[in-house]
Design an enzyme around this catalytic site. Structure first.
Site, short mmCIF file in Angstrom:
data_model
loop_
_atom_site.label_atom_id
_atom_site.label_comp_id
_atom_site.label_asym_id
_atom_site.label_seq_id
_atom_site.Cartn_x
_atom_site.Cartn_y
_atom_site.Cartn_z
N ASP A 6 16.53 22.33 64.44
CA ASP A 6 15.74 21.85 63.31
C ASP A 6 14.33 22.44 63.36
OD1 ASP A 6 17.85 20.23 62.64
OD2 ASP A 6 16.88 18.35 63.21
N GLN B 281 11.63 26.51 56.48
CA GLN B 281 11.16 25.64 55.38
C GLN B 281 10.47 26.45 54.28
OE1 GLN B 281 8.77 23.98 58.38
NE2 GLN B 281 9.84 22.02 58.50
N ARG C 215 19.25 28.12 58.33
CA ARG C 215 19.43 27.03 57.36
C ARG C 215 18.12 26.88 56.59
NH1 ARG C 215 20.73 21.92 60.25
NH2 ARG C 215 18.52 21.72 60.51
P1 FDA Z 1 14.42 17.76 46.21
O1 FDA Z 1 13.61 16.90 47.11
O2 FDA Z 1 13.73 18.47 45.08
O3 FDA Z 1 15.61 16.91 45.65
C1 FDA Z 1 16.51 17.39 44.66
C2 FDA Z 1 17.37 16.23 44.19
O4 FDA Z 1 18.20 15.80 45.25
C3 FDA Z 1 16.57 15.00 43.80
O5 FDA Z 1 16.18 15.05 42.47
C4 FDA Z 1 17.58 13.90 44.06
O6 FDA Z 1 18.55 13.85 43.03
C5 FDA Z 1 18.28 14.39 45.30
N1 FDA Z 1 17.61 13.90 46.55
C6 FDA Z 1 16.88 14.65 47.43
N2 FDA Z 1 16.46 13.89 48.46
C7 FDA Z 1 16.94 12.65 48.21
C8 FDA Z 1 16.85 11.43 48.92
N3 FDA Z 1 16.20 11.33 50.07
N4 FDA Z 1 17.47 10.36 48.38
C9 FDA Z 1 18.16 10.43 47.22
N5 FDA Z 1 18.28 11.57 46.51
C10 FDA Z 1 17.68 12.66 46.99
N6 FDA Z 1 13.58 19.34 56.68
C11 FDA Z 1 12.79 19.85 57.65
O7 FDA Z 1 11.58 19.90 57.50
N7 FDA Z 1 13.36 20.31 58.82
C12 FDA Z 1 14.70 20.33 59.03
O8 FDA Z 1 15.16 20.75 60.10
C13 FDA Z 1 15.55 19.84 57.98
N8 FDA Z 1 16.90 19.86 58.10
C14 FDA Z 1 17.69 19.59 57.01
C15 FDA Z 1 19.07 19.82 57.06
C16 FDA Z 1 19.85 19.63 55.92
C17 FDA Z 1 21.32 19.92 55.97
C18 FDA Z 1 19.25 19.16 54.71
C19 FDA Z 1 20.06 18.96 53.45
C20 FDA Z 1 17.90 18.90 54.67
C21 FDA Z 1 17.10 19.09 55.81
N9 FDA Z 1 15.72 18.85 55.77
C22 FDA Z 1 14.94 19.34 56.80
C23 FDA Z 1 15.12 18.08 54.66
C24 FDA Z 1 14.58 18.99 53.55
O9 FDA Z 1 13.42 19.66 54.00
C25 FDA Z 1 14.21 18.20 52.29
O10 FDA Z 1 13.19 17.30 52.59
C26 FDA Z 1 15.36 17.45 51.65
O11 FDA Z 1 16.56 18.19 51.70
C27 FDA Z 1 15.06 17.11 50.18
O12 FDA Z 1 14.85 18.29 49.46
P2 FDA Z 1 15.90 18.91 48.41
O13 FDA Z 1 16.08 20.34 48.75
O14 FDA Z 1 17.14 18.12 48.38
O15 FDA Z 1 15.15 18.92 47.03
#
Ligand code: FDA
Length: 307
Positions: free
Chosen positions: A129, A158, A179
């Site tokens: 991570d 990120q 990732r």
């Molecule tokens: P965004 O936040 O724009 O969300 C897009 C849409 O997804 C939202 O409109 C909603 O519909 C849905 N959604 C997103 N988050 C939601 C929530 N919490 N509850 C409900 N709905 C939600 N970060 C990091 O800094 N270090 C890391 O190592 C990781 N590792 C990691 C692994 C994996 C497999 C994932 C999917 C994510 C991470 N993250 C992470 C977290 C990442 O940085 C980020 O904060 C979240 O994925 C939310 O961002 P989105 O890309 O989903 O977009």
């Protein structure tokens, strides 16, 4: 950044809240939306029920002692064995500070290498991570050392950081697993894009870098870790325009978030894994999930009223 988001990210760092709020019944109940249970068996059971490949992560960060990091290593070694015995297709994902990065890079590296070696013997894979920017340089260096020795490991990067496009070049040259996520921590404007639209655009540019002919020729395993429907469509379209079949693209999402979209991607032939968390140190991680979508706070309040 909205006031609510800022407050939730500040709460994620609060030791007082971590010690007290995690004992409150309705908060514990609300957490189950994102986490099937505190032990690894619950995570394996959830993966089995979803009938989808998974990534398992034991929650915890910034440990109090080097012994605690050794304990995390032992726990993950056991988890890798349990995964094999269970027959579930599950990789693991670890935080450098969970493996002792606050104490020394060498300790973190030793612990990480032990996990990757065991995973390699079991034909499995270890993800690293990415945490706050104070750890980015050290994490990149540790990952580079790991990747020079072992093929079965990938690193999270990120898109909210200005530096990531540059950081990606040597990772691609090494044929790494990468990732791509947006980033979940509170970072200052001189390090991370303050505007969401810029973070999203940066994500798409980095995705294109990861799907380039050069990256593919070097054997990069690119993972798109996002729930963002617009970005997912753009990446799907870009893949098609490059002549890539769906199976050449891999997505990962968090347990409990946008389940229908998770099923749609798998049904469309994309590789897909669901990241399932377990463990009792869920406070900071849970606050980051609420901060990503402050509307989730309403869900917590509804859980309180329903009890
Ligand atoms: P965004 O936040 O724009 O969300 C897009 C849409 O997804 C939202 O409109 C909603 O519909 C849905 N959604 C997103 N988050 C939601 C929530 N919490 N509850 C409900 N709905 C939600 N970060 C990091 O800094 N270090 C890391 O190592 C990781 N590792 C990691 C692994 C994996 C497999 C994932 C999917 C994510 C991470 N993250 C992470 C977290 C990442 O940085 C980020 O904060 C979240 O994925 C939310 O961002 P989105 O890309 O989903 O977009």
């Amino acid at each position: 950044m909205s006031l609510m988001k800022s407050a939730l990210l500040a709460a994620s760092d609060s030791r007082y809240l971590r010690e007290h709020a995690t004992r409150v019944g309705f908060i514990r109940a609300a957490v189950t939306r994102f986490m099937p249970g505190e032990d690894v068996e619950s995570a394996l059971e959830a993966a089995r029920a979803l009938r989808q490949p998974a990534v398992l992560t034991h929650l915890g960060e910034n440990l109090p002692s080097t012994e605690a990091a050794d304990e995390v290593r032992r726990d993950y070694l056991e988890v890798l064995d349990r995964v094999r015995a269970s027959g579930v297709d599950a990789e693991i994902s670890v935080k450098p500070t969970q493996l002792g990065l606050d104490f020394s890079r060498e300790l973190c590296e030793r612990n990480l290498f032990a996990l990757i070696e065991r995973a390699r013997a079991l034909n499995n894979w270890v993800w690293v991570d990415m945490e706050q920017t104070s750890y980015t340089d050290a994490t990149l260096e540790i990952y580079r050392h790991a990747r020079e020795r072992y093929p079965n490991t990938g690193l999270c990067v990120q898109s909210y950081l200005y530096r990531t496009a540059k950081d990606l070049e040597p990772l691609i040259a090494l044929g790494s697993g990468v990732r791509l996520v947006k980033g979940a921590y509170k970072e200052p404007a001189d390090k991370a894009f303050p505007k969401k639209s810029d973070v999203d655009e940066s994500y798409f540019e980095l995705a294109k870098q990861l799907l380039s002919a050069d990256a593919r020729a070097r054997g990069v395993r690119a993972i798109f870790g996002t729930h963002d429907p617009v970005l997912i469509r753009r990446i799907e379209e870009h893949g098609r325009a490059q002549g890539l079949p769906p199976a050449a693209l891999e997505f990962q999402m968090l347990y409990g978030i946008r389940r229908q979209e998770q099923e749609r991607l798998a049904a469309a032939g994309y590789k897909f894994r669901v990241l399932i968390s377990y463990g009792d140190a869920w406070w900071p991680w849970y606050m980051r999930r609420l901060a990503e979508r402050p509307a989730n706070v309403l869900f917590v309040l509804k859980t309180m009223v329903a009890r």
